[in-house]
Design an enzyme around this catalytic site. Structure first.
Site, PDB file in Angstrom:
ATOM      1  N   ASP A  32       0.884  -1.177   0.000  1.00 29.20           N
ATOM      2  CA  ASP A  32       0.000   0.000   0.000  1.00 29.20           C
ATOM      3  C   ASP A  32       0.913   1.216   0.000  1.00 29.20           C
ATOM      4  OD1 ASP A  32      -1.673   2.123   0.513  1.00 29.20           O
ATOM      5  OD2 ASP A  32      -2.455   1.341   2.409  1.00 29.20           O
ATOM      6  N   LYS A  76       3.084  11.162  -3.376  1.00 26.91           N
ATOM      7  CA  LYS A  76       2.048  10.538  -4.194  1.00 26.91           C
ATOM      8  C   LYS A  76       1.214  11.599  -4.916  1.00 26.91           C
ATOM      9  CE  LYS A  76      -1.511   6.966  -3.644  1.00 26.91           C
ATOM     10  NZ  LYS A  76      -2.092   6.063  -2.625  1.00 26.91           N
ATOM     11  N   GLU A  92      -7.089   0.488  -4.839  1.00 28.14           N
ATOM     12  CA  GLU A  92      -7.150   0.424  -3.375  1.00 28.14           C
ATOM     13  C   GLU A  92      -8.493  -0.102  -2.851  1.00 28.14           C
ATOM     14  OE1 GLU A  92      -5.973   4.406  -2.440  1.00 28.14           O
ATOM     15  OE2 GLU A  92      -3.896   4.024  -3.017  1.00 28.14           O
ATOM     16  N   ASP A  98     -13.282   5.563   2.185  1.00 24.60           N
ATOM     17  CA  ASP A  98     -11.871   5.707   2.581  1.00 24.60           C
ATOM     18  C   ASP A  98     -11.574   7.151   2.978  1.00 24.60           C
ATOM     19  OD1 ASP A  98      -9.116   5.880   2.771  1.00 24.60           O
ATOM     20  OD2 ASP A  98      -8.704   4.803   0.896  1.00 24.60           O
TER      21      ASP A  98
END
Lengths: 623, 180
Positions: A25, A87, A186, A208
């Site tokens: 992850d 990211k 994800e 999320d």
């Protein structure tokens, strides 16, 4: 289809050997690595027992790159060389950086390339290199605790990541020396962790809420096939907003305004975070923080007050849920499971509001910080072939539409978003001027109609079109997207057969040669011989090719002609002898000619699989 | 491409060339194809096998998407019957229908300015769905009767409703974005 395993003495691997694979992850704030051991997936800890690796890299010097907690400690003292949240800039162009929400506290170098480079004490660094350092650290951790080399990994990416961002992630993995089985979305990974793929069918919502981002995804499962129906979210909404709300409440109560006193603001933010976390279990929390000078602020914040403070943020997530569910073409009541991901879903009020909206309780029993890595590990384990009896498949969709530029700076869509991948689509275009002999093809991704509002992925030219009157040329543009969501494009003028094609490397992505240069640099750095590495890679690929061919021939030898067999045998023996030597380039060539000879045979096998399914038999019945 | 991907989509999935198809059987067959051919099945195989698997799966995906959609399946059947047309530029020649379309356009515009725009749009969307269903039934009858000219006109009408439905959706999205 499962490849038949035939063991020849001393040549192939024993069938029951457990292959080392991991799920990663690669998060904005934190990263984790997990693996399946004795049938159980769990995250792996570093030598200090920490599972979570902060996604932070400190570049003090070429020979001193720190990753994770040690890097984090430099964040305040040496901010320009300490790269966090990389990211957010993965796969972004120099131009994009200006429009990114939130402040990026780094010095970017002005250069010719479209790839943003951060100026650090260790030189100019791209986001791909930063991510690669994080991946290397996780790889070392996994290989140390598993006691061997990883044969492959599954890396998770947000479901809405576009081609450029996926490509950049894959490049980072290449640079870290990892073999990527698959880039997995994800939310899909989170659903896998809860074993929802084991259910017969149903609609699942993945909610999320991380520190700084919110994502909602709607997945549909039908007899072992997962599809991402839709995704939505806000890249500037998360648990950090809760902290900020408490901080402004403190400032308000203390009759202070937000100031430039960074020390004080940091103390207040820290206290705010502590209060938020305490309110997960407690009904009220005492607040105690040193303000400016000797002033102390003391008060009590009740859970109810806290809930009022964060209400609007949570409501925003609910609006996104409604919108995304409609995008999926389903009704709220059809959602059977809600999976909670991200640390901020620990806040009871978040769970309550989500439960209210969906009319059922969300799933929360797996640690919301680890759930994505755990699902990725399970998928990696399956793809490594450690779990052959299970034949679950994860199907993904294209996150954003793909198209090309047409007259008037408009985008003509060729593949719509949410199309199941892999996909191949073709569309015909024509010339608009008499005698036009070339055509520029501009590939874009996004939902908007104008070129300026979409992401430019690549531009290439189709030249040598015979001169014809306007509209007479027929140019067929073909898009192919693979299972990772990565695109290649080709164009052909159909009257003359003139062709052009590109592996779409985003115009601001790294070229293959740039990656190779980085790879070389990193090996020099590690004092490892780049040739040795290349040789080993070719040897591994040679073994893979030979093994695949052996099992294909054993199973489907009847599909091959005598002439083909003789040619394949010849190419095979050339490869076998090249494999014994130490010339990587020679092995590469030998693989290529063997593949050329066996192409028709392999295609015929695939065709036969198609035919068998058409006839209604499962291939297993023939084995 | 070496693999034979010229196959008729109906044949690929074991259906006769009829408009009505068993969606459950379609989905079931699709899953079997995926289970055998998807690139994930070739994670440990050679580059070559993975490439061929991607091409094959892409073809199956395209076939599935075409057969699954009522509109795409109609267009595909017409093409198999050598009725060529450009759904983006051609419209139905039915004058009464054209009048109706203008009215519907107006209704979509108005709906977002009513007291309860969400509800108005929702109602409109349901009505469009019903109209589409009627056209689907009509197409089936016409196609079965080999009245391809009428079938083509009906397919164009369906295309219009598809576009209008998207427009309603865009309005809904716009309203929601204002709430964010």
């Amino acid at each position: 289809m499962a490849l038949l395993q035939i063991s020849e003495p001393g040549q192939s691997t024993p069938p029951h050997e457990h292959k080392l694979a991991a799920g990663i992850d690669l998060g904005t704030t934190n990263s984790l690595v997990a693996t399946v051991r004795s049938g159980v997936a769990d995250t792996l800890a570093d030598e200090n027992g920490e599972h979570i690796l902060p996604s932070v890299v400190h570049f003090a010097d070429k020979d001193e790159i720190l990753v994770g907690t040690p890097a984090l400690s430099h964040a305040t003292t040496d901010p320009l060389n300490t790269i966090a949240s990389v990211k957010r800039i993965m796969g972004r162009s120099v131009k994009d950086l200006a429009t990114l929400e939130g402040y990026l506290p780094y010095k970017f170098i002005d250069n010719e390339s479209h790839v943003p480079r951060i100026d650090t004490a260790a030189g100019a660094i791209t986001s791909v290199e930063v991510s690669s350092e994080i991946l290397k650290s996780l790889r070392e951790r996994a290989e140390a605790s598993l006691g061997g080399e990883l044969i492959g990994v599954v890396i998770t990416v947000p479901a809405y990541f576009d081609d450029a961002q996926r490509q950049a992630t894959k490049d980072a993995a290449t640079l870290a020396g990892l073999n990527v089985f698959r880039l997995l979305n994800e939310p899909t990974a989170a659903a896998v962790a809860y074993g929802l793929d084991q259910q017969a069918e149903g609609i699942t919502a993945i909610y999320d809420l991380g520190g700084g981002t919110f994502d909602i995804s709607i997945l549909k499962l039908t007899k072992g096939v997962f599809e991402v129906l839709s995704t939505g979210g806000d890249t500037a909404l998360g648990g950090d907003d809760f902290d900020r709300e408490i901080a402004s409440w403190i400032l308000n109560q203390a009759k202070l305004k937000a100031t430039n006193d960074h020390q004080m603001m940091r103390r207040i933010m820290k206290e705010a975070r502590r209060a938020k976390e305490a309110l997960t279990a407690a009904e009220a929390v005492d607040i105690n923080v040193v303000l400016n000078g000797d002033r102390h602020f003391e008060s009590t914040l009740s859970r109810h007050q806290f809930e009022q403070l964060i209400e609007t943020h949570i409501n925003k997530t609910i609006v996104w849920c409604r919108k995304t569910i409609r995008d999926a073409g389903v009704e709220v009541r059809e959602v059977q499971n809600i999976v909670m991901v991200g640390g901020s879903t620990r806040t009871p009020y978040v769970r309550e509001k989500v439960a209210d909206f969906f009319g059922k309780q969300p799933l929360t029993n797996i640690d919301p910080d680890k759930v994505v890595a755990i699902g990725a590990a399970q998928q990696a384990n399956k793809l490594a072939g450690n779990n052959p009896e299970e034949d679950m498949l994860l199907l993904d969709v294209l996150p954003l539409s793909l198209g090309i530029e047409t007259m008037g700076e408009l985008v003509e869509k060729i593949v719509d978003r949410n199309t199941v991948i892999p996909v191949t689509r073709a569309q015909k275009f024509t010339t608009f001027k008499d005698g036009q002999t070339a055509m520029r093809i501009h590939v874009l991704q996004g939902e908007r109609e104008k070129v300026a509002d979409c992401r430019s992925l690549a531009t290439f030219d189709l030249t040598g079109i015979p001169a014809m009157v306007a509209g007479a040329a027929h140019i067929l543009v073909t898009f192919q997207v693979d299972a990772d969501g990565l695109l290649s494009v080709s164009a052909e003028e159909q009257n003359s057969g003139v062709r052009a094609s590109v592996e779409v490397k985003p115009s601001y992505g790294l070229s293959d040669s740039e990656i190779e240069t980085m790879l070389k640099a990193s090996f020099q750095h590690a004092e490892e011989d780049v040739h040795t590495r290349a040789l080993i890679e070719q040897q591994v690929e040679a073994d893979r090719v030979l093994e695949a061919l052996r099992s294909a021939l054993a199973k489907d030898g009847s599909l091959i002609t005598k002439e083909e067999f003789a040619k394949i045998e010849q190419a095979k023996s050339i490869l076998l002898s090249a494999r014994q030597g130490n010339d990587g380039e020679k092995i590469k060539q030998a693989i290529k000619s063997l593949e050329n000879e066996s192409e028709a045979f392999i295609a015929r096998r695939m065709n036969r699989s198609v035919q068998q399914v058409m006839k209604g038999h499962k291939v297993e019945e023939f084995e | 491409m070496n693999i034979d991907l010229t196959r008729n989509y109906f044949e690929l999935f074991g259906f006769a060339e009829n408009y009505a198809i068993d969606q459950e059987q379609l989905a079931e067959k699709y899953r079997i194809f995926q289970a055998e051919l998807h690139p994930d099945r070739f994670a440990n195989a050679s580059e070559q096998e993975r490439r061929i698997s991607v091409q094959t799966t892409a073809f199956v995906n395209e076939a599935y998407a075409t057969l699954k959609s009522d509109l795409k399946r109609a267009h595909y059947l017409l093409r198999l019957s050598n009725i060529e047309f450009n759904a983006d530029t051609e419209t139905s020649s039915d004058a009464e229908f054209l009048m109706q379309t203008m009215e519907l356009h107006e209704q979509v515009e108005k709906a977002s300015h009513t007291e309860q725009p969400f509800q108005s749009l929702q109602e409109l969307s349901l009505q469009l769905k019903q109209n589409q269903q009627d056209l689907i039934n009509q197409f089936e009858k016409e196609f079965n009767a080999h009245d391809l000219i009428s079938a083509k006109d009906t397919a164009l009408k369906l295309q219009f409703y598809e576009r209008l439905t998207n427009q309603v959706r865009k309005q809904q999205e716009k309203l929601e974005e204002e709430l964010l």
